[in-house]
Write an enzyme that holds these catalytic residues in place. Structure first.
Site: not given
Ligand code: TTP
Ligand code: MG
Length: 407
Positions: A9, A104-105
């Site tokens: 991720d 992103d995962e």
């Molecule tokens: P995540 O992987 O949940 O969050 P992140 O990559 O920003 O942070 P980390 O993994 O380091 O905790 O989500 C990936 C992307 O998805 C995030 O950058 C933006 C988008 N997203 C939204 O648009 N709305 C949301 O509620 C969430 C959780 C994520």
């Molecule tokens: Mg992320």
């Protein structure tokens, strides 16, 4: 042999892409989602911003109050989509058993790959390095014998982390963590568990499955397995998904009844939507098909403004097309069908930027979840109830006249 599953991720994804584009943003509190005086929520917050309590889903106004010095950015989805595609392409170089979970995962099944890289740990380092060198992004990685432990491990390792849970250590790894760390445990479940004095995953793991079933139904048994680090779900890759998905049915008697046509269309939209979501895909194009008594067949097509996987969006496009046709021609209909095409794998998180679309998405997911457990008929939308008098109904939904469509 124990499986080796990686969960990868990206850290603060949207924000990190902005920081690659504009290095001045590095090391600063940055928020993607919009200006703090606007309605809407934080999509992504940099780790510097998180130190002030900011997080995804928080109203932008609150974020502006908690951290007025943060830099607020609108964001540009096409850039995130491109970065996501490049990220997935790198992962696909490492193993063909790749299951993207969002932008992103992804999960990667790397069982047996130690012989190539020396160890799975070294393989993970090689993945992190390529993502960093080629995209400028940080990937956090969890490695375990199943998806659930791998996911929690990657989450716990952030930012720029790597945690490997050795086979047999899943339970011990989970034991001290608060129950809220277990994916699937929302605020309500957490509240019930706390009321029972269950605060850690270790405590949850020791509760007999029958007891959890009493409180949470079938979900209780899943909780029991997950808390014990047991997760047999496979990494599902869809390298050759179908280019379109459609459902259609022939009426027992030709009909010009508008309510019946719409109710059937709604039901078919739900079946198409549910199939689409199972594949983690969304559609840009909706097609309506009608066949009349004399077997003449027409199709009408509409492109959606934004890709979607919800029943509502599919139905709304379909019923709009139906209204137009009916306004011109009121002949009895023999067959009605709806299909989606122009499918893409990713991008669901685009909707997350818009709170109402996100709520709809969450509702749709919840309905899918219940239907998966209790059958398609467990939940019926207002409009399809009308079909009760037309089609025989079973646990798995209405039995349509075309058997293969009743899946
Ligand atoms: P995540 O992987 O949940 O969050 P992140 O990559 O920003 O942070 P980390 O993994 O380091 O905790 O989500 C990936 C992307 O998805 C995030 O950058 C933006 C988008 N997203 C939204 O648009 N709305 C949301 O509620 C969430 C959780 C994520
Ligand atoms: Mg992320």
């Amino acid at each position: 042999m124990a499986r080796r599953i990686m969960h990868i991720d990206l850290d603060a994804f949207f924000v990190s892409v902005e920081q690659v584009e504009n290095p001045e943003l590095k090391g600063k509190p940055v928020v993607v989602g919009g200006r703090p005086d606007r309605r809407g929520v934080v999509a992504a917050a940099s780790y510097e911003a998180r130190a002030f309590g900011l997080h995804a889903g928080m109203p932008l106004t609150t974020a502006g109050r908690l951290c007025p010095q943060a830099i607020f950015i609108e964001g540009s989805f096409p850039r995130y989509r491109r970065a996501s595609q490049e990220f997935m392409a790198i992962l696909a170089d490492f193993s063909p058993y790749l299951e993207p979970m969002g932008l992103d995962e992804a999960y990667l099944d790397v069982t047996g790959f130690e012989s190539i890289y020396g160890s799975i740990h070294l393989m993970a380092l090689a993945i992190k390095k390529r993502v960093k060198d080629e995209l400028g992004l940080c990937a956090s990685i969890g490695i375990a014998s199943g998806k659930i432990v791998a996911k929690v491990a990657s989450d716990l390792s952030k930012p720029d982390g790597l945690i490997e849970v050795a086979p047999g250590n899943e339970r011990a790894f989970f034991a001290p963590l608060p129950v809220a760390k277990l994916p699937g445990i929302g605020r309500k479940t957490e509240h019930v568990l706390k009321g029972l004095g269950i605060n850690t995953i270790g405590k949850l793991a020791s509760v007999p499955p029958g007891t959890l079933r009493g409180y949470f139904g079938v979900f209780g048994e899943v909780l029991h397995r997950y808390a014990n680090g047991v997760d047999e779900r496979r990494v599902e890759s869809f390298p050759t998904g179908a280019k379109s998905i459609s459902r259609e049915t022939t009426f027992a008697e030709d009909t010009g009844n508008k309510s019946q046509l719409k109710a059937t269309l709604r039901y078919l939209s739900e079946r198409v939507g549910s199939h689409l979501r199972r594949q983690d895909r969304e559609a840009r194009c909706v097609t309506l098909k009608l066949r009349y008594a004399d077997f003449t067949t027409i199709t009408r097509r509409q492109t959606l403004r934004q890709g979607s996987s919800t029943d509502q969006a599919i139905f709304a496009a379909g019923v709009g097309l139906l209204e137009k046709v009916l306004a011109q021609e009121r002949r009895p209909v023999r067959l009605i069908g709806i299909g989606v095409s122009n499918l893409t794998e990713l991008g669901r998180q685009l909707d997350m930027l818009d709170p109402s679309a996100r709520r709809l998405e969450q509702l749709t997911r919840a309905i899918d979840h219940i239907r998966k457990k209790y059958g398609f008929a467990a939940i019926q939308t207002g409009r399809t109830l009308l079909l009760k008098d037309i089609f025989p109904s079973g646990d798995n939904g209405y039995t349509l006249n075309t058997p293969s469509l009743s899946r």
